[in-house]
Write an enzyme that holds these catalytic residues in place. Sequence first.
Site, PDB file in Angstrom:
ATOM      1  N   ASP A 151     102.877  33.507  13.515  1.00  0.00           N
ATOM      2  CA  ASP A 151     103.405  33.744  14.857  1.00  0.00           C
ATOM      3  C   ASP A 151     102.673  32.808  15.818  1.00  0.00           C
ATOM      4  O   ASP A 151     101.586  33.111  16.304  1.00  0.00           O
ATOM      5  CB  ASP A 151     103.176  35.215  15.238  1.00  0.00           C
ATOM      6  CG  ASP A 151     103.941  35.611  16.488  1.00  0.00           C
ATOM      7  OD1 ASP A 151     104.210  34.729  17.319  1.00  0.00           O
ATOM      8  OD2 ASP A 151     104.261  36.801  16.640  1.00  0.00           O
ATOM      9  N   LEU A 152     103.286  31.654  16.081  1.00  0.00           N
ATOM     10  CA  LEU A 152     102.636  30.602  16.868  1.00  0.00           C
ATOM     11  C   LEU A 152     103.071  30.708  18.323  1.00  0.00           C
ATOM     12  O   LEU A 152     104.191  30.336  18.685  1.00  0.00           O
ATOM     13  CB  LEU A 152     102.988  29.234  16.287  1.00  0.00           C
ATOM     14  CG  LEU A 152     102.654  29.038  14.797  1.00  0.00           C
ATOM     15  CD1 LEU A 152     102.991  27.629  14.344  1.00  0.00           C
ATOM     16  CD2 LEU A 152     101.191  29.357  14.521  1.00  0.00           C
ATOM     17  N   GLU A 153     102.169  31.231  19.146  1.00  0.00           N
ATOM     18  CA  GLU A 153     102.438  31.438  20.563  1.00  0.00           C
ATOM     19  C   GLU A 153     101.258  30.944  21.393  1.00  0.00           C
ATOM     20  O   GLU A 153     100.310  30.344  20.863  1.00  0.00           O
ATOM     21  CB  GLU A 153     102.675  32.927  20.838  1.00  0.00           C
ATOM     22  CG  GLU A 153     103.848  33.543  20.098  1.00  0.00           C
ATOM     23  CD  GLU A 153     104.070  34.980  20.536  1.00  0.00           C
ATOM     24  OE1 GLU A 153     104.180  35.229  21.748  1.00  0.00           O
ATOM     25  OE2 GLU A 153     104.116  35.860  19.651  1.00  0.00           O
ATOM     26  N   GLU A 154     101.308  31.241  22.698  1.00  0.00           N
ATOM     27  CA  GLU A 154     100.212  30.858  23.575  1.00  0.00           C
ATOM     28  C   GLU A 154      98.934  31.576  23.160  1.00  0.00           C
ATOM     29  O   GLU A 154      98.986  32.736  22.716  1.00  0.00           O
ATOM     30  CB  GLU A 154     100.558  31.227  25.026  1.00  0.00           C
ATOM     31  CG  GLU A 154     101.697  30.416  25.601  1.00  0.00           C
ATOM     32  CD  GLU A 154     101.978  30.765  27.041  1.00  0.00           C
ATOM     33  OE1 GLU A 154     101.319  31.700  27.573  1.00  0.00           O
ATOM     34  OE2 GLU A 154     102.834  30.125  27.645  1.00  0.00           O
ATOM     35  N   GLU A 156      97.765  29.023  21.428  1.00  0.00           N
ATOM     36  CA  GLU A 156      97.592  28.132  20.289  1.00  0.00           C
ATOM     37  C   GLU A 156      98.671  27.069  20.199  1.00  0.00           C
ATOM     38  O   GLU A 156      98.379  25.904  19.919  1.00  0.00           O
ATOM     39  CB  GLU A 156      97.569  28.960  19.009  1.00  0.00           C
ATOM     40  CG  GLU A 156      97.305  28.120  17.777  1.00  0.00           C
ATOM     41  CD  GLU A 156      97.386  28.942  16.508  1.00  0.00           C
ATOM     42  OE1 GLU A 156      96.561  28.717  15.624  1.00  0.00           O
ATOM     43  OE2 GLU A 156      98.289  29.801  16.404  1.00  0.00           O
TER      44      GLU A 156
END
Length: 456
Positions: A151-154, A156
């Site tokens: 789960d690539l979110e803020e 990162e």
Amino acid sequence: MKRKNLIPLALTAAATLGATTLGVISAQSANAALTSNWYASAPYLMPFDNSPPDPVEVMNATGQKAFQLAFILAPNGGGCTPTWDGTRAVSSDTDAANLIARIRANGGDVSVSIGGYGGTKLGQTCGTPAATAAAYQQVVTKYGLKAIDFDLEEPEYENAAAVHNELGAAQILQRNNPGLYISVTTAGTAAGTGWFGQQMLNEAKSLGFTPDNYSIMPFDGGFNGASAQTGALEAFHGILMNTFGWDSATAYAHEGVSMMNGRSDVGEYFRQADFQTVLDYATSHHLARYTYWSVNRDRQCPDPNQSTTSGSCSSVPQTAWEFTKYTARFAGATPPTSIPPTSSSPSPSTGACGAAAWSSSFAYTGGALVSYNGHTWRAQWWTQGETPGTASVWVDQGTCGGGTTQPPACPSAWASSTAYNGGATVSYNGHKWTAKWWTQGETPGIASVWADNGAC
């Protein structure tokens, strides 16, 4: 709520494996792998916060067989070792292991989600894709996982080096764990995904990495209702074709959606009819994934039309676990038409206090009262084998004696304008509540910051 990590609360879900869960879950217990459609439908569930529900109860009521447990992060103090929510080391965990064993014993399985909104991700603290993959391999091995979600979110996904580490790690895991189901989840916009989402796809292309699906989250970005969501999915479909050179069918077969049920963080509303519309779109276009955030929120708030967003209820009228029935349908199941009764267990013997004496072998649901060491204790969620006075699942209701347990005196009434520090107690709607951390204006019984101590 947004996928951010809150102060974790202790949870032990049935001690199905007992002492065997102190180490790696055995290969025998890990053999509960499901077909990929179940991992593609697994809704998110926080096992350590937001009033975690009993997953077996949800399974029995909906037909859902898999859950996406969230989230794995870097330690809050820094380092390249996996933890739950930044605080619970995977290496010494027994709570999540017991929960997973219990789900598997009921015929289900789990995927584990890494990242989420906020918090420090391992891709930020591990120096290379190989080091990042080694940290995640500990999670895969510990729990015998057959599926994992990136789960690539803020913040990162705004860090190119971190995204390189995460996608590189996903590629290594895919290579070293044949058959491992991998999803990549990122923010959605009306245009499909934003600039950072496009850069993430470009990085995956440069690595030659193809997961089982790329999923967008069409909420918290100016969406309202299903038409805005299906429009974003159609736009994202175009992005996938243009980025990877896929034809239309291939792009749909690698596309997924992760929604938010009820009221979103920014006040958007996604009701049951919206979930049905997106489900129809997903099935008719043969999308690879259909899921949502979160099972913790799949129940009605005390005020079913409240104008705030909660991590433990949906803010819309509904029956319990109604939104999870849509993910079960996507997997191909037919949800039960009525909630099956919970299985009964023999009651432990009654102690000197009005509540029954606590028993280490008895499974208690949230709200259960027991007596132990001359005090009455109230369970905040499902528990077994956790001793009152030492485990935070139990809230001390005060001393008690023979006969009937009297409710404790109510503290001062809660006031929306007052700022409360962690540990502060208030009364509201005839119950005593304790603040878990600093809060102001968050209503007891609705906001997860308040722990219900029972009637007063």
